[in-house]
Design a protein around this motif. Structure first.
Motif, PDB file in Angstrom:
ATOM      1  N   UNK A  54       0.644  -1.391  -0.023  1.00 54.47           N
ATOM      2  CA  UNK A  54      -0.116  -0.006   0.111  1.00 54.47           C
ATOM      3  C   UNK A  54       0.950   1.378  -0.099  1.00 54.47           C
ATOM      4  N   UNK A  55       2.223   1.214  -0.006  1.00 55.02           N
ATOM      5  CA  UNK A  55       2.947   2.317   0.349  1.00 55.02           C
ATOM      6  C   UNK A  55       2.844   3.242  -1.000  1.00 55.02           C
ATOM      7  N   UNK A  56       2.688   2.780  -2.173  1.00 56.21           N
ATOM      8  CA  UNK A  56       2.448   3.730  -3.218  1.00 56.21           C
ATOM      9  C   UNK A  56       1.284   4.662  -3.434  1.00 56.21           C
ATOM     10  N   UNK A  57       0.227   3.641  -2.914  1.00 55.33           N
ATOM     11  CA  UNK A  57      -1.141   4.455  -2.834  1.00 55.33           C
ATOM     12  C   UNK A  57      -0.971   5.610  -1.668  1.00 55.33           C
ATOM     13  N   UNK A  58      -0.534   5.379  -0.393  1.00 52.85           N
ATOM     14  CA  UNK A  58      -0.186   6.064   0.618  1.00 52.85           C
ATOM     15  C   UNK A  58       0.762   7.654   0.045  1.00 52.85           C
TER      16      UNK A  58
END
Length: 242
Positions: free
Chosen positions: A54-58
């Motif tokens: 989920x890091x890219x979305x955050x």
């Protein structure tokens, strides 16, 4: 751009107690981090450990990233076994912060690592750590005392980004760490040193900065204000290009 930039700050994931509640799992961050961001003109957004996927979305919702201080990163990330005094109690945080940093560096996002955050930055860039600094320095001034920050002198390197932000030949900073940079990570350079030779700041392309001390514990806002300015400029460029 007329909005304040969103500055994501990583958090602990620990058991804590308050009021009538005991031993509850919490995402926790000392208030001085959020105040440090707010006093410097940014909006602090807390980033508790999450799935690395989920890091890219955050990151897509942020303008800059701060990796906060905390326990030691697992030395397996740089190919070593743990020293007896290495604290490797935060595997979820390790995974999450490594993912956040890799994504932020790939995107050219402004980044600031504080204490542990600088160490994670160095490891993500392929470097190593000295796992227990008192083993290699004659007099340890870096660690403070249990529950209390210490203070020692650092010397910014002229001609670096950090040296430009902190142009004094030396300054006293709040400190609390027992680990330090060993082999420097690829693409990083040293931008401040302690008198005993310990690396106290590193920097990389764009605004990629790590400081080994704890600026949020003092009143010097120059490093964070520079991060906020870089985040504002990056967000403005994104609007123009968009």
């Amino acid at each position: 751009m007329d909005r304040r930039p969103f500055i994501g700050v990583s958090t602990y994931l620990v058991d804590a107690s308050w009021s009538d509640w005991r031993g509850r799992r919490v995402a926790l961050l000392p208030e001085r981090y959020t105040a440090y961001v707010q006093r410097s003109g940014g909006i602090a957004v807390l980033l508790p450990p999450d799935s690395p996927e989920r890091a890219p979305e955050v990151l897509a919702r942020l303008d800059a990233l701060v990796i906060a201080g905390g326990p030691d990163i697992d030395p397996a990330y740089y190919g070593e076994s743990a020293h007896p005094l290495t604290d490797v109690a935060s595997p979820e945080r390790d995974l999450w912060e490594v993912a956040l940093l890799r994504g932020a560096l790939a995107a050219g996002m402004p980044v600031l690592g504080i204490c542990r955050g600088m160490q994670v930055l160095n490891v993500v860039c392929g470097g190593t750590l000295v796992q227990h600094l008192p083993d290699v320095v004659d007099v340890d001034v870096h660690g403070g005392s249990p529950g209390c920050y210490g203070a020692h002198v650092v010397r910014p390197v002229p001609g670096t980004l950090v040296g430009g932000l902190l142009p004094e030949s030396e300054l006293e900073v709040p400190t609390f760490h027992h680990q330090a940079v060993g082999r420097l990570g690829a693409g990083l350079r040293v931008s401040a040193l302690a008198p005993d030779g310990t690396v106290e700041a590193v920097e990389g392309p764009g605004f990629t900065v790590g400081v080994q001390w704890h600026p949020e514990q003092g009143d010097d806002l120059r490093v964070m204000r520079a991060l906020v300015q870089a985040a504002t400029a990056a967000a403005l460029d994104a609007v123009v290009l968009g």
